[in-house]
Structure formats: C-alpha cells, structure tokens
Design a protein around this motif. Structure first.
Motif, PDB file in Angstrom:
ATOM      1  N   LEU A   1       0.843  -1.200   0.137  1.00  0.00           N
ATOM      2  CA  LEU A   1      -0.162  -0.152  -0.078  1.00  0.00           C
ATOM      3  C   LEU A   1       0.832   1.362  -0.120  1.00  0.00           C
ATOM      4  O   LEU A   1       0.574   2.302  -0.686  1.00  0.00           O
ATOM      5  CB  LEU A   1      -0.883  -0.100   1.278  1.00  0.00           C
ATOM      6  CG  LEU A   1      -1.891  -1.127   1.078  1.00  0.00           C
ATOM      7  CD1 LEU A   1      -2.588  -1.151   2.633  1.00  0.00           C
ATOM      8  CD2 LEU A   1      -3.043  -0.838   0.021  1.00  0.00           C
TER       9      LEU A   1
ATOM     10  N   ARG B   1       0.741   3.886  -2.904  1.00  0.00           N
ATOM     11  CA  ARG B   1       0.735   5.249  -2.456  1.00  0.00           C
ATOM     12  C   ARG B   1       1.573   6.109  -3.143  1.00  0.00           C
ATOM     13  O   ARG B   1       1.390   7.254  -3.827  1.00  0.00           O
ATOM     14  CB  ARG B   1       0.299   5.589  -1.040  1.00  0.00           C
ATOM     15  CG  ARG B   1      -0.094   6.981  -0.774  1.00  0.00           C
ATOM     16  CD  ARG B   1       0.047   7.307   0.780  1.00  0.00           C
ATOM     17  NE  ARG B   1       1.514   7.006   1.061  1.00  0.00           N
ATOM     18  CZ  ARG B   1       2.108   6.746   2.198  1.00  0.00           C
ATOM     19  NH1 ARG B   1       1.451   6.439   3.317  1.00  0.00           N
ATOM     20  NH2 ARG B   1       3.396   6.749   2.103  1.00  0.00           N
TER      21      ARG B   1
ATOM     22  N   LEU C   1      -5.952   4.899  -1.539  1.00  0.00           N
ATOM     23  CA  LEU C   1      -6.336   4.325  -0.326  1.00  0.00           C
ATOM     24  C   LEU C   1      -7.724   4.335   0.216  1.00  0.00           C
ATOM     25  O   LEU C   1      -8.358   3.375   0.828  1.00  0.00           O
ATOM     26  CB  LEU C   1      -5.380   5.199   0.771  1.00  0.00           C
ATOM     27  CG  LEU C   1      -3.890   4.881   0.817  1.00  0.00           C
ATOM     28  CD1 LEU C   1      -3.092   5.814   1.807  1.00  0.00           C
ATOM     29  CD2 LEU C   1      -3.495   3.420   0.831  1.00  0.00           C
TER      30      LEU C   1
ATOM     31  N   GLU D   1     -10.335   3.915  -2.042  1.00  0.00           N
ATOM     32  CA  GLU D   1     -10.801   3.147  -2.871  1.00  0.00           C
ATOM     33  C   GLU D   1     -10.489   1.535  -2.027  1.00  0.00           C
ATOM     34  O   GLU D   1     -11.466   0.961  -2.427  1.00  0.00           O
ATOM     35  CB  GLU D   1     -10.284   3.107  -4.288  1.00  0.00           C
ATOM     36  CG  GLU D   1     -11.139   2.062  -5.350  1.00  0.00           C
ATOM     37  CD  GLU D   1     -10.704   2.546  -6.611  1.00  0.00           C
ATOM     38  OE1 GLU D   1     -10.631   1.458  -7.455  1.00  0.00           O
ATOM     39  OE2 GLU D   1     -10.899   3.623  -7.079  1.00  0.00           O
ATOM     40  N   TYR D   2      -9.359   1.512  -1.831  1.00  0.00           N
ATOM     41  CA  TYR D   2      -8.948   0.348  -1.077  1.00  0.00           C
ATOM     42  C   TYR D   2      -9.740   0.088   0.340  1.00  0.00           C
ATOM     43  O   TYR D   2     -10.379  -1.079   0.473  1.00  0.00           O
ATOM     44  CB  TYR D   2      -7.533   0.353  -0.739  1.00  0.00           C
ATOM     45  CG  TYR D   2      -6.848  -1.013   0.142  1.00  0.00           C
ATOM     46  CD1 TYR D   2      -6.765  -2.009  -0.395  1.00  0.00           C
ATOM     47  CD2 TYR D   2      -6.651  -0.488   1.641  1.00  0.00           C
ATOM     48  CE1 TYR D   2      -6.293  -3.101   0.491  1.00  0.00           C
ATOM     49  CE2 TYR D   2      -6.280  -1.467   2.283  1.00  0.00           C
ATOM     50  CZ  TYR D   2      -6.006  -2.738   1.728  1.00  0.00           C
ATOM     51  OH  TYR D   2      -5.481  -3.926   2.641  1.00  0.00           O
ATOM     52  N   LYS D   3     -10.081   0.890   1.034  1.00  0.00           N
ATOM     53  CA  LYS D   3     -10.874   0.930   2.175  1.00  0.00           C
ATOM     54  C   LYS D   3     -12.431   0.374   1.770  1.00  0.00           C
ATOM     55  O   LYS D   3     -13.074  -0.347   2.460  1.00  0.00           O
ATOM     56  CB  LYS D   3     -10.903   2.209   3.083  1.00  0.00           C
ATOM     57  CG  LYS D   3      -9.743   2.324   3.687  1.00  0.00           C
ATOM     58  CD  LYS D   3      -9.721   3.637   4.369  1.00  0.00           C
ATOM     59  CE  LYS D   3      -8.328   3.887   5.185  1.00  0.00           C
ATOM     60  NZ  LYS D   3      -8.200   5.090   5.765  1.00  0.00           N
TER      61      LYS D   3
ATOM     62  N   LEU E   1     -12.954  -1.223  -0.943  1.00  0.00           N
ATOM     63  CA  LEU E   1     -12.912  -2.684  -1.092  1.00  0.00           C
ATOM     64  C   LEU E   1     -12.994  -3.760   0.010  1.00  0.00           C
ATOM     65  O   LEU E   1     -13.536  -4.797  -0.165  1.00  0.00           O
ATOM     66  CB  LEU E   1     -11.404  -2.896  -2.101  1.00  0.00           C
ATOM     67  CG  LEU E   1     -11.345  -4.369  -2.466  1.00  0.00           C
ATOM     68  CD1 LEU E   1     -10.882  -4.258  -4.110  1.00  0.00           C
ATOM     69  CD2 LEU E   1     -10.463  -4.908  -1.711  1.00  0.00           C
TER      70      LEU E   1
ATOM     71  N   LEU F   1      -9.173  -3.192  -8.002  1.00  0.00           N
ATOM     72  CA  LEU F   1      -9.957  -2.002  -7.394  1.00  0.00           C
ATOM     73  C   LEU F   1     -10.589  -1.352  -8.730  1.00  0.00           C
ATOM     74  O   LEU F   1     -10.319  -1.744  -9.941  1.00  0.00           O
ATOM     75  CB  LEU F   1      -8.724  -1.217  -6.946  1.00  0.00           C
ATOM     76  CG  LEU F   1      -8.321  -1.149  -5.537  1.00  0.00           C
ATOM     77  CD1 LEU F   1      -7.634  -2.273  -5.264  1.00  0.00           C
ATOM     78  CD2 LEU F   1      -7.860   0.131  -4.918  1.00  0.00           C
TER      79      LEU F   1
ATOM     80  N   TYR G   1      -4.742  -2.074  -9.730  1.00  0.00           N
ATOM     81  CA  TYR G   1      -4.199  -2.876  -8.549  1.00  0.00           C
ATOM     82  C   TYR G   1      -5.206  -3.877  -8.236  1.00  0.00           C
ATOM     83  O   TYR G   1      -6.537  -3.725  -8.525  1.00  0.00           O
ATOM     84  CB  TYR G   1      -4.012  -2.183  -7.383  1.00  0.00           C
ATOM     85  CG  TYR G   1      -2.617  -1.194  -7.628  1.00  0.00           C
ATOM     86  CD1 TYR G   1      -1.506  -1.703  -6.942  1.00  0.00           C
ATOM     87  CD2 TYR G   1      -2.702   0.057  -8.325  1.00  0.00           C
ATOM     88  CE1 TYR G   1      -0.494  -0.789  -7.065  1.00  0.00           C
ATOM     89  CE2 TYR G   1      -1.683   0.923  -8.364  1.00  0.00           C
ATOM     90  CZ  TYR G   1      -0.590   0.453  -7.838  1.00  0.00           C
ATOM     91  OH  TYR G   1       0.582   1.160  -7.962  1.00  0.00           O
TER      92      TYR G   1
ATOM     93  N   VAL H   1      -6.189  -7.158  -5.348  1.00  0.00           N
ATOM     94  CA  VAL H   1      -6.043  -7.719  -4.044  1.00  0.00           C
ATOM     95  C   VAL H   1      -6.014  -9.134  -4.240  1.00  0.00           C
ATOM     96  O   VAL H   1      -7.027  -9.804  -4.710  1.00  0.00           O
ATOM     97  CB  VAL H   1      -6.959  -7.234  -3.196  1.00  0.00           C
ATOM     98  CG1 VAL H   1      -6.891  -7.678  -1.773  1.00  0.00           C
ATOM     99  CG2 VAL H   1      -7.014  -5.365  -2.948  1.00  0.00           C
TER     100      VAL H   1
ATOM    101  N   VAL I   1      -1.254  -6.737  -2.599  1.00  0.00           N
ATOM    102  CA  VAL I   1      -2.143  -5.630  -3.408  1.00  0.00           C
ATOM    103  C   VAL I   1      -1.127  -5.174  -4.235  1.00  0.00           C
ATOM    104  O   VAL I   1       0.138  -4.678  -3.946  1.00  0.00           O
ATOM    105  CB  VAL I   1      -2.375  -4.257  -2.329  1.00  0.00           C
ATOM    106  CG1 VAL I   1      -3.096  -3.465  -3.237  1.00  0.00           C
ATOM    107  CG2 VAL I   1      -3.244  -4.815  -1.359  1.00  0.00           C
TER     108      VAL I   1
END
Length: 98
Positions: free
Chosen positions: A16, A20, A35, A37-39, A41, A63, A68, A70, A86
């Motif tokens: 991550l 970033r 980040l 968008e990751y949260k 997900l 995502l 990216y 996961v 990731v």
C-alpha cells in the motif's frame, strides 16, 4: 448478514505504501484516492468475499479505478479473509509474489 474479519499479511502495508508513493509521484493526492478506494474494497470483502479464484485457492479482486488487484484467501469456518498482497496489474507477478 455475516461479517468476515480481515487479516492482512504484514507485506500488504508495504504494498500500500509503495502504491501510494508511486501514485502521488504521478499526481499529488492520487495516493489518497487509492487508499480510499482500497478501504471501500475492504468493506466489500467483509460482507461478501466470494470472488474469482485466480490460482490455487487465491482469490483476486481488482480495484475499480486503479490498476491494482488484492490477492486473498477465505477461511469460511472462521469467517476470515486473509490478505496477502496488493499488486499492480502492470508488475511482473514472479518478482513480487509469495
């Protein structure tokens, strides 16, 4: 509704951070959007982690905006999702993968 617990391998934090930093080097603030968008997900995985198995028992979920993906497994009896990586879909998976 059953909620799954998310458990991340320590290497995920490094993935991550690298993503970033790379995205911020392209455009200021892009890393923060990544980040966020990751949260989102992660919330999806908590409620419904049953996504495509790509290899062996590893599931993958991309995502929506960023290139990216996961990589994770699901332990149904313990209601746990284990995150392993990731990764950028542009990276060589043999260079980074477990």
């Amino acid at each position: 509704m059953i909620k799954y617990q998310i458990v991340a391998d320590p290497r995920v934090a490094n993935d991550l951070k690298e993503a970033r930093d790379f995205l911020n080097s392209r455009r200021k603030g892009l890393g923060s959007k990544f980040l966020k968008e990751y949260k989102v997900l992660l919330k999806t995985l908590q409620s419904n982690p049953d996504f495509q198995v790509r290899y062996k028992n590893i599931h993958c979920l991309p995502l929506k905006t960023f290139k990216y993906m996961v990589h994770f497994t699901i332990d149904i009896p313990s209601k746990t999702v284990h995150l392993y990586a990731v990764l950028s879909t542009h990276q060589n998976p043999n260079k980074h993968w477990l």
